[in-house]
Scaffold this motif. Structure first.
Motif, PDB file in Angstrom:
ATOM      1  N   ILE A 121       0.840  -1.205   0.000  1.00 55.76           N
ATOM      2  CA  ILE A 121       0.000   0.000   0.000  1.00 55.76           C
ATOM      3  C   ILE A 121       0.877   1.258   0.000  1.00 55.76           C
ATOM      4  CG2 ILE A 121      -1.633   1.321   1.388  1.00 55.76           C
ATOM      5  CD1 ILE A 121      -2.839  -1.400   2.252  1.00 55.76           C
ATOM      6  N   ASP A 122       1.972   1.248   0.769  1.00 55.67           N
ATOM      7  CA  ASP A 122       2.888   2.389   0.790  1.00 55.67           C
ATOM      8  C   ASP A 122       3.523   2.587  -0.585  1.00 55.67           C
ATOM      9  OD1 ASP A 122       2.336   2.831   3.448  1.00 55.67           O
ATOM     10  OD2 ASP A 122       4.141   1.818   4.193  1.00 55.67           O
ATOM     11  N   LEU A 123       3.957   1.500  -1.214  1.00 53.12           N
ATOM     12  CA  LEU A 123       4.571   1.611  -2.539  1.00 53.12           C
ATOM     13  C   LEU A 123       3.569   2.153  -3.555  1.00 53.12           C
ATOM     14  CD1 LEU A 123       6.929   1.119  -4.483  1.00 53.12           C
ATOM     15  CD2 LEU A 123       6.069  -1.225  -4.792  1.00 53.12           C
ATOM     16  N   ARG A 124       2.343   1.676  -3.495  1.00 50.70           N
ATOM     17  CA  ARG A 124       1.315   2.182  -4.408  1.00 50.70           C
ATOM     18  C   ARG A 124       1.137   3.689  -4.242  1.00 50.70           C
ATOM     19  NH1 ARG A 124      -4.490   2.710  -3.167  1.00 50.70           N
ATOM     20  NH2 ARG A 124      -5.558   3.234  -5.093  1.00 50.70           N
ATOM     21  N   GLY A 125       1.106   4.165  -3.000  1.00 48.25           N
ATOM     22  CA  GLY A 125       0.958   5.592  -2.764  1.00 48.25           C
ATOM     23  C   GLY A 125       2.116   6.392  -3.346  1.00 48.25           C
ATOM     24  N   LEU A 133       3.121   9.017 -10.797  1.00 42.95           N
ATOM     25  CA  LEU A 133       2.456   8.685 -12.056  1.00 42.95           C
ATOM     26  C   LEU A 133       1.260   9.572 -12.348  1.00 42.95           C
ATOM     27  CD1 LEU A 133       2.461   4.782 -11.795  1.00 42.95           C
ATOM     28  CD2 LEU A 133       3.924   6.196 -13.235  1.00 42.95           C
ATOM     29  N   ALA A 134       0.930  10.499 -11.464  1.00 38.86           N
ATOM     30  CA  ALA A 134      -0.270  11.321 -11.653  1.00 38.86           C
ATOM     31  C   ALA A 134      -0.265  11.941 -13.060  1.00 38.86           C
ATOM     32  CB  ALA A 134      -0.311  12.414 -10.579  1.00 38.86           C
ATOM     33  N   PRO A 135      -1.437  11.980 -13.753  1.00 43.85           N
ATOM     34  CA  PRO A 135      -2.766  11.638 -13.245  1.00 43.85           C
ATOM     35  C   PRO A 135      -3.098  10.143 -13.319  1.00 43.85           C
ATOM     36  CG  PRO A 135      -2.970  12.444 -15.471  1.00 43.85           C
ATOM     37  CD  PRO A 135      -1.506  12.522 -15.133  1.00 43.85           C
ATOM     38  N   ALA A 136      -2.237   9.312 -13.947  1.00 46.26           N
ATOM     39  CA  ALA A 136      -2.515   7.877 -13.984  1.00 46.26           C
ATOM     40  C   ALA A 136      -2.448   7.323 -12.567  1.00 46.26           C
ATOM     41  CB  ALA A 136      -1.504   7.174 -14.881  1.00 46.26           C
ATOM     42  N   LYS A 137      -3.283   6.329 -12.290  1.00 45.84           N
ATOM     43  CA  LYS A 137      -3.366   5.784 -10.943  1.00 45.84           C
ATOM     44  C   LYS A 137      -3.280   4.265 -10.975  1.00 45.84           C
ATOM     45  CE  LYS A 137      -3.993   9.646  -8.642  1.00 45.84           C
ATOM     46  NZ  LYS A 137      -2.996  10.129  -7.657  1.00 45.84           N
ATOM     47  N   LEU A 138      -2.483   3.735 -10.053  1.00 44.30           N
ATOM     48  CA  LEU A 138      -2.430   2.293  -9.857  1.00 44.30           C
ATOM     49  C   LEU A 138      -3.451   1.891  -8.805  1.00 44.30           C
ATOM     50  CD1 LEU A 138       1.428   1.689  -9.596  1.00 44.30           C
ATOM     51  CD2 LEU A 138      -0.021   1.211 -11.571  1.00 44.30           C
ATOM     52  N   SER A 139      -4.153   0.786  -9.042  1.00 47.72           N
ATOM     53  CA  SER A 139      -5.016   0.224  -8.008  1.00 47.72           C
ATOM     54  C   SER A 139      -4.242  -0.852  -7.262  1.00 47.72           C
ATOM     55  CB  SER A 139      -6.278  -0.382  -8.631  1.00 47.72           C
ATOM     56  OG  SER A 139      -5.942  -1.548  -9.370  1.00 47.72           O
ATOM     57  N   LEU A 140      -4.744  -1.210  -6.088  1.00 48.24           N
ATOM     58  CA  LEU A 140      -4.114  -2.302  -5.357  1.00 48.24           C
ATOM     59  C   LEU A 140      -4.216  -3.593  -6.155  1.00 48.24           C
ATOM     60  CD1 LEU A 140      -2.640  -2.672  -2.706  1.00 48.24           C
ATOM     61  CD2 LEU A 140      -4.805  -3.286  -1.628  1.00 48.24           C
ATOM     62  N   ASN A 141      -5.281  -3.728  -6.946  1.00 46.54           N
ATOM     63  CA  ASN A 141      -5.456  -4.929  -7.767  1.00 46.54           C
ATOM     64  C   ASN A 141      -4.340  -5.053  -8.799  1.00 46.54           C
ATOM     65  OD1 ASN A 141      -7.359  -7.211  -8.262  1.00 46.54           O
ATOM     66  ND2 ASN A 141      -7.388  -6.338 -10.323  1.00 46.54           N
TER      67      ASN A 141
END
Length: 290
Positions: free
Chosen positions: A104-108, A114-122
């Protein structure tokens, strides 16, 4: 003044036989002189079948209120394949608890870059499973009558809920895709699945499937294998739970992951290695960046 009961004419023997048989002489018709009831009349009554008993009137059934939803071709296909899978594939199940705080920390951190692109946890979960299948290639396989098909490429399917039923589009070569590519392709496939615009090559094949119900608050579940694949990984919600760290009680974000496996293709030890590799990728997510 009460009238005296009518006299019944019967021979003494007939009276004894009727009493022994529990017959009421008043119900018998005599064939002797002047209508006298004789032995033959009693024996005939004893041999006669009992009168039919009227069946009770049926209880009226209250009307059932429902809507009839006609089965679509896709729903019939899904039903047929799930029935085939559950009745012909010898499933077994393994569950692991995955610490998700580092992922979760890495995703954040990545989403800030990467903004505006967003990674989901999935997306991270897909990447972890793809790399785990590359690490344990024996599990990247399918059952066939001519033998086991062990795939060279890691083609990873993932479940998408659509109005018509569940579809499983496939990420081709998922282990060679970076997190950004996984996010972009998964979003495109999911959108086309919901719009009914997938081509057959978008959902056919694959060596394993990911099914994620965490967004619905589901803690854990076991999924049905998508034949002819050999495994499907079901993941629930990442939620804060009490854990023991270094002998002390702490709080961590934990996700339950249950692997359903076809025992004809993958043995227990191999499945355990696959689940351990998946868990390791998410608990040390920098490995997924290499």
């Amino acid at each position: 003044m009460t009238a005296a009961p009518a006299r019944i004419f019967a021979s003494p023997l007939a009276r004894r036989l009727a009493a022994a048989a529990g017959l009421d002489l008043a119900t018998l018709t005599g064939s002797g002189p002047h209508g006298r009831i004789v032995r033959a009349d009693v024996e005939a009554a004893r041999a006669a079948p009992p009168p039919p008993v009227a069946a009770p009137a049926p209880t009226p059934t209250p009307p059932v209120d429902y809507d009839l939803i006609p089965l679509t071709a896709m729903r019939r296909t899904i039903a047929r394949r799930l029935t085939e899978a559950k009745t012909t594939i010898p499933h077994f199940y393994l569950t692991a608890e995955v610490a998700m705080d580092a992922a979760i920390d890495l995703r954040g951190q990545l989403n800030q870059r990467l903004a505006p692109a967003k990674l989901s946890l999935n997306d991270l979960i897909l990447r972890a499973l793809a790399l785990a299948l590359r690490t344990v290639p024996e599990a990247n396989a399918a059952w066939a009558e001519d033998g086991l098909h062990r795939f060279h490429a890691v083609d990873l399917a993932f479940a998408v809920a659509t109005p018509g039923g569940l579809l499983t589009p496939v990420l081709r070569g998922a282990d060679r895709l970076g997190l950004g590519e996984i996010a972009t392709r998964a979003q495109d496939l999911a959108a086309r699945a919901r719009d009914g615009k997938l081509a057959p090559e978008d959902y056919q094949g694959g060596g394993a499937t990911l099914s994620n119900l965490g967004m619905y608050g589901v803690r854990d579940f076991a999924a049905i294998i998508n034949p002819p694949q050999a495994s499907i990984l079901a993941v629930g919600a990442a939620e804060q739970r009490p854990v023991v760290k270094d002998g002390a009680l702490a709080v961590a974000t934990v996700m339950s992951a249950t692997l359903s496996v076809d025992h004809r293709v993958v043995d227990g030890a191999t499945a355990a290695r696959l689940l351990a590799a998946f868990k390791g990728m998410l608990e040390d997510p920098l490995r997924m960046m290499l």
